[in-house]
Each structure stands twice: as C-alpha cells, then as structure tokens.
Design a protein around this motif. Sequence first.
Motif, mmCIF file in Angstrom:
data_model
loop_
_atom_site.group_PDB
_atom_site.id
_atom_site.type_symbol
_atom_site.label_atom_id
_atom_site.label_comp_id
_atom_site.label_asym_id
_atom_site.label_seq_id
_atom_site.Cartn_x
_atom_site.Cartn_y
_atom_site.Cartn_z
ATOM 1 N N ALA A 284 -6.042 6.313 -8.599
ATOM 2 C CA ALA A 284 -7.434 6.745 -8.441
ATOM 3 C C ALA A 284 -8.400 5.871 -9.232
ATOM 4 C CB ALA A 284 -7.574 8.202 -8.877
ATOM 5 N N SER A 285 -7.826 5.133 -10.227
ATOM 6 C CA SER A 285 -8.706 4.340 -11.082
ATOM 7 C C SER A 285 -9.058 2.989 -10.469
ATOM 8 C CB SER A 285 -8.030 4.104 -12.434
ATOM 9 O OG SER A 285 -6.986 3.164 -12.286
ATOM 10 N N LEU A 286 -8.404 2.627 -9.376
ATOM 11 C CA LEU A 286 -8.650 1.315 -8.782
ATOM 12 C C LEU A 286 -10.028 1.276 -8.150
ATOM 13 C CD1 LEU A 286 -5.235 0.615 -7.025
ATOM 14 C CD2 LEU A 286 -5.950 0.052 -9.342
ATOM 15 N N GLY A 287 -10.818 0.304 -8.578
ATOM 16 C CA GLY A 287 -12.153 0.167 -7.987
ATOM 17 C C GLY A 287 -12.052 -0.588 -6.673
ATOM 18 N N GLY A 288 -13.086 -0.544 -5.895
ATOM 19 C CA GLY A 288 -13.068 -1.184 -4.588
ATOM 20 C C GLY A 288 -13.013 -2.692 -4.666
ATOM 21 N N SER B 53 11.815 6.887 -5.317
ATOM 22 C CA SER B 53 10.527 6.781 -5.988
ATOM 23 C C SER B 53 9.595 5.807 -5.284
ATOM 24 C CB SER B 53 10.734 6.354 -7.444
ATOM 25 O OG SER B 53 10.887 4.947 -7.508
ATOM 26 N N ARG B 54 8.282 6.057 -5.424
ATOM 27 C CA ARG B 54 7.259 5.192 -4.841
ATOM 28 C C ARG B 54 6.316 4.831 -5.966
ATOM 29 N NH1 ARG B 54 2.149 7.053 -2.680
ATOM 30 N NH2 ARG B 54 1.151 5.454 -1.401
ATOM 31 N N ARG B 55 6.197 3.527 -6.219
ATOM 32 C CA ARG B 55 5.386 3.115 -7.359
ATOM 33 C C ARG B 55 4.324 2.098 -6.958
ATOM 34 N NH1 ARG B 55 9.933 1.684 -11.734
ATOM 35 N NH2 ARG B 55 11.327 1.748 -9.931
ATOM 36 N N LEU B 56 3.197 2.177 -7.647
ATOM 37 C CA LEU B 56 2.078 1.273 -7.420
ATOM 38 C C LEU B 56 2.440 -0.129 -7.909
ATOM 39 C CD1 LEU B 56 -0.932 1.012 -6.664
ATOM 40 C CD2 LEU B 56 -1.485 1.739 -9.001
ATOM 41 N N VAL B 57 2.166 -1.156 -7.124
ATOM 42 C CA VAL B 57 2.520 -2.524 -7.500
ATOM 43 C C VAL B 57 1.280 -3.382 -7.727
ATOM 44 C CG1 VAL B 57 3.675 -4.651 -6.790
ATOM 45 C CG2 VAL B 57 4.703 -2.441 -6.271
ATOM 46 N N LYS C 223 -0.722 1.738 -13.482
ATOM 47 C CA LYS C 223 -2.078 2.300 -13.454
ATOM 48 C C LYS C 223 -2.122 3.554 -12.589
ATOM 49 C CE LYS C 223 -4.423 -2.171 -13.683
ATOM 50 N NZ LYS C 223 -5.167 -3.110 -12.831
ATOM 51 N N ASP C 224 -3.194 4.294 -12.780
ATOM 52 C CA ASP C 224 -3.434 5.451 -11.919
ATOM 53 C C ASP C 224 -4.152 4.957 -10.671
ATOM 54 O OD1 ASP C 224 -4.085 7.769 -10.721
ATOM 55 O OD2 ASP C 224 -5.506 8.450 -12.258
ATOM 56 N N PRO D 243 -15.408 0.651 -1.142
ATOM 57 C CA PRO D 243 -14.142 1.303 -1.517
ATOM 58 C C PRO D 243 -13.223 1.572 -0.319
ATOM 59 C CG PRO D 243 -16.036 2.392 -2.531
ATOM 60 C CD PRO D 243 -16.587 1.385 -1.577
ATOM 61 N N ALA D 244 -13.800 1.699 0.876
ATOM 62 C CA ALA D 244 -12.971 1.959 2.054
ATOM 63 C C ALA D 244 -12.091 0.772 2.408
ATOM 64 C CB ALA D 244 -13.862 2.312 3.257
ATOM 65 N N LEU D 245 -12.320 -0.369 1.746
ATOM 66 C CA LEU D 245 -11.558 -1.573 2.070
ATOM 67 C C LEU D 245 -10.477 -1.893 1.029
ATOM 68 C CD1 LEU D 245 -14.415 -3.881 3.413
ATOM 69 C CD2 LEU D 245 -12.679 -2.657 4.712
ATOM 70 N N LEU D 246 -10.263 -0.968 0.103
ATOM 71 C CA LEU D 246 -9.225 -1.190 -0.896
ATOM 72 C C LEU D 246 -7.850 -1.250 -0.224
ATOM 73 C CD1 LEU D 246 -8.925 -1.402 -3.984
ATOM 74 C CD2 LEU D 246 -8.465 1.065 -3.997
ATOM 75 N N ASN D 247 -7.032 -2.217 -0.631
ATOM 76 C CA ASN D 247 -5.721 -2.442 -0.005
ATOM 77 C C ASN D 247 -4.641 -2.362 -1.069
ATOM 78 O OD1 ASN D 247 -3.655 -3.260 1.692
ATOM 79 N ND2 ASN D 247 -4.161 -5.433 1.538
ATOM 80 N N VAL D 248 -3.916 -1.248 -1.080
ATOM 81 C CA VAL D 248 -2.991 -0.974 -2.176
ATOM 82 C C VAL D 248 -1.541 -1.098 -1.715
ATOM 83 C CG1 VAL D 248 -2.375 0.684 -3.964
ATOM 84 C CG2 VAL D 248 -4.691 0.657 -3.060
ATOM 85 N N TYR D 249 -0.749 -1.808 -2.500
ATOM 86 C CA TYR D 249 0.670 -2.018 -2.175
ATOM 87 C C TYR D 249 1.550 -1.162 -3.079
ATOM 88 C CZ TYR D 249 -0.723 -6.149 0.489
ATOM 89 O OH TYR D 249 -1.281 -6.993 1.400
ATOM 90 N N HIS D 250 2.505 -0.495 -2.454
ATOM 91 C CA HIS D 250 3.483 0.284 -3.205
ATOM 92 C C HIS D 250 4.883 -0.236 -2.913
ATOM 93 C CE1 HIS D 250 0.192 3.246 -3.470
ATOM 94 N NE2 HIS D 250 0.822 3.708 -4.522
ATOM 95 N N VAL D 251 5.776 -0.045 -3.892
ATOM 96 C CA VAL D 251 7.184 -0.324 -3.645
ATOM 97 C C VAL D 251 7.885 1.032 -3.504
ATOM 98 C CG1 VAL D 251 7.781 -0.482 -6.126
ATOM 99 C CG2 VAL D 251 9.217 -1.607 -4.414
ATOM 100 N N ILE D 252 8.697 1.158 -2.474
ATOM 101 C CA ILE D 252 9.399 2.419 -2.216
ATOM 102 C C ILE D 252 10.904 2.151 -2.201
ATOM 103 C CG2 ILE D 252 9.755 4.312 -0.576
ATOM 104 C CD1 ILE D 252 6.966 3.841 0.479
ATOM 105 N N GLU D 253 11.625 2.865 -3.056
ATOM 106 C CA GLU D 253 13.085 2.722 -3.049
ATOM 107 C C GLU D 253 13.682 3.651 -2.004
ATOM 108 O OE1 GLU D 253 14.757 3.320 -7.006
ATOM 109 O OE2 GLU D 253 12.836 2.692 -7.845
ATOM 110 N N MET D 254 14.667 3.142 -1.274
ATOM 111 C CA MET D 254 15.349 4.008 -0.318
ATOM 112 C C MET D 254 16.598 4.585 -0.981
ATOM 113 S SD MET D 254 13.309 4.018 2.085
ATOM 114 C CE MET D 254 14.320 5.257 2.889
#
Lengths: 284, 233
Positions: free
Chosen positions: A280-284, A104-108, A277-278, A218-229
């Motif tokens: 797509a809802s993250l603002g810049g 799974s890959r989840r938004l952090v 959160k979703d 918005p092009a500068l949004l920096n989003v971190y995800h956690v990915i389980e292996m």
Amino acid sequence: MRRAVPAVLALTSALLLAACGGAPAAGPSAERSLILATTTSTQDSGLLDVLLPEFSRGTGWQVKTLAVGSGQAIELGRRGEADVLLVHSPAAEEEFVAEGAAGSRRLVMHNDFVLVGPEADPAGIRGLDSVEAMRRIAAAQAVFVSRGDESGTNAREEQLWSAAGLTPTGSWYQSTGQGMGATLRVAAEKDGYTLTDRATYLAQRDSLSSTVLSEGDPALLNVYHVIEMTTRAGDRVQPDGAAAFADWIVSAPAQEMIGRFGREEFGQPLFTPDAGKDEASLGG
Amino acid sequence: MDVLLDGLGEAVRLLVTGDQDTWAITALTLRVSLTATAVALLLGLPLGLAVALGRFPGRRVLLAAANTGMGLPPVVVGLFVTVLLWRSGPLGGLGLLYTPTAMVVAQAGIATPVVVALVAVAVQQVDPEFRVQMQGLGASRLRSLLALLGEARLPLLAAAMAAFGAVVSEVGAAQMVGGNLAGETRVLTTAAVLATSRGQFALAIAFGLVLLVIAFAVNLVLTLVQQGRVDAR
C-alpha cells in the motif's frame, strides 16, 4: 550402382553419429533445475539475463524460464507445470492464491505502465490521466493495439477500459495476442496507442517511433510478486526450488541488482526493488 | 534497409569473432535437427518401403495420411508432444519437457511423414519389373530391396534434404517443447524470434543468415553425394 546403397546407409549412420554426440547432454539438466513461469516483460527487458546466472551460481539451481503472459504463467502454476511464478497481475494473483495450491506470495519490485502512442497524438491524450486518456482514444476511434493475451498488461488495460466505462470494439481496437515487444512494434507501425510496462518500452525505445504520452498516475502502478508453488498443485512441483528462488529474489543482493539494472544503459533503473515493503505504501 | 546491412554485418561479426553464444546456438540447432532427421529416416525408410511395396489393408489410407503429414503444422506437433510430456501428462515422469531430447522427438514427428511419403514415391517410380528381374537373377529378397533403394537413391537423398529442411526451419514446435531456454534449448529460429521481440533486428537477421548458411552447408554435402553419383553413372 550397388555402391550407392552403402552411401545411403553411410549417410544415415553419419546422421546417427551426429545424434549420439547430442542426446545424452539432455540428461543432467533434469537435476536440480526448476521451472520459472514469468512475464514477457522480465525477459524482453533483459532483467532475467542479469539475475538468473547469479541465482544459479549462488544456489546451484538451474532455471528454466517460460516467458509468457501473467495469465498463462498462473495457469502453468495452477497445473503444477511450474515451480515458481514471477508475475504482475495482482487481481488474478490474489484469486489464484485464494484457491490454495500456491504457497507464499511476496512483493518483489515495481515499475509503472505508460500509455505510448504516435508523436502526433491524434486523440490528444498527452499529459492526461490514464482513464481520461482511454476515453479520448475511444472517442477519437484512434488505433489502439491491445496485447489480447490475458497478460498482466492486458489485465490492467481492461481495468482501465472498465474504469472509463467503455467496452472497446471496432476496427480501431486491435489485438495482437503477442508479447509486449511485438505489440509495441505493431502499435508503432500502425501509428497506434498501446499500454506497456515502462521497462520493455525503455529497452526498445531506440527502434520505436512511439513516445510516452500518459504516465505517473496511481492506476498505472505495475507491481511484481513472486509466488511459490506447492505440491498441492501437482506431485512433481519442487517446493524447495521454489523457496530457493523466492528467498533469493527478495534477498538484499538480488534486490540491489534489480535496482541497478538498466541504469547504465537507459540512464534510469527499469524496476524499483520493493522486497519487504508494504504494498500500500508504493507510490504511483 | 539499414537493418538488413546491419544484420549482415552482425552475422559476419558473430561468426568471425567466434561469439560463444552464437556458436552454441548453432551447434545445438545442428545437433537437434540432424538427430531428428536421422530418427525420421530410420522410422520413415522402412515405413515408406512397406507402404510402397507392401500389400496390406489400409495401405492407401496410410499413404494418404503420410501425404497429409507432409503439411503437418509444427505447432500442432509441438502442442501434442508438450501435453504428453507435461508433469501432469502421461510421460511427465521422464522430465523431458524443455530439453533438447523433447525437441528431437517433436521434430522427428514433423519429419517422419515427409520421409515416408517421399520414400514411397521414390521407390514406386522404379520400374516394378526391376525387383522381379533381380530376384530372377538369383538375388535374395534383402539384396533386391537394397538394389531397389540404390536405384532410387536420388529421390531418397531428396527426402533426407526435405526432412532436414522441414525441421531446421520450424519454430513452433521448437519454441513450445524446448521453451527457448538460453544455453539449453535455444536454437537459431527461436533465438531469431526472441531477438525480434526485443527489438534487436540486426541480431535477428544475423541469426537468420547463420541459419541459411548451415542449411546450405548441410544440403551442399547431401547434394554433392547425390549428384556425384549422377556424374559417376
């Protein structure tokens, strides 16, 4: 003269004795310890120093952190050398998850990238949106220092160049191949521009002469995800450790720590917690 | 300039106040590098003797290899050991990557060629007649070999110092096989690199100064042993 021989032998055994005290300590850490491959920004900003001790206390898992670029972190995951990834290179991540070895890959959390440069701003990018700023830098042939290490930041920088319809080449475009902290330093010393995540910049602002020139689009949004292996990546991957870490970092207590981190020292949080959160809802 | 003074102040503060992290990092540095030096001496002494005194095919090639190995880049050794110890690598089952043991292995790999090459030179500069005379006087093979080592003790101790110096100061292999894990595999060199990339220059310089102090302390002991014998002569 003969006494010298025992002296050499005694020295050797003394060194060995020093060794005996040391070697066995290596053993126990191999148990219930998981490998987290993450980006230099989470380490250089100091976030992990705050989070990981709490995680270990709560779950009993020790964490071995490899702070590398997101590109290398994903590669370590692909080879099964890491159990869990905390990365910020969305396009590469989606590709990687589609390969099937990841779980799974989840938004952090998120923060944003900023374009920093010398106060004098020779290319005149102050206040411009990021793509236009890149165009101006290239047109002015002002020094731009790139990570050049396939990190998440580097990937974003390349997206900005291609959005600007440019392929940066020439002596003004320099590549360090190093982490964010080191690259910021080089850019400051060379009076150049660079793209950085805000957290690393704020953590080092005091010792830098650079200033933020372009931010907030918005092009500068920096989003971190956690990915389980999963064990599909390699026999020795520990999915239970991966799940423990991923579940913990999106849990309420961890998210609260992320939201608080940096507030005292820098007057503003360095990351915004986003679990659940979703995207797509993250603002810049 | 200020940062140098700050670094000096920070180093004194860390050492005097007994900062726990700094002491732990310093202790680990000593443990790993001294162990690696000991392993390198154990492997390098007999190998160096064999290369210097033995008569076997390939002896000179081996010596040339050891001489080349004196300049072995730590990063190359680190990369090699990392690939061997990867989970997917041939020794992955041992789970040794990112442990102090892995660092000892890599650093021993860096120091052993240094010991071999310097031991070979040390032994060869002793008059070749020496061993013949010892055996002529009725000494056993082992006895004459030990006497030979005694005769070459000054350069032998220099070999130990060179080996220790090579490993305590390297950062490439320590970073790669150790991973610079806080409290586990962080040594003074990798801590200094991390502090630098975090912009904590005074702290980085402090780590550098602590490194100099312990390197000096170890070499002082070895030098006293070495020169004490000179004076006694």
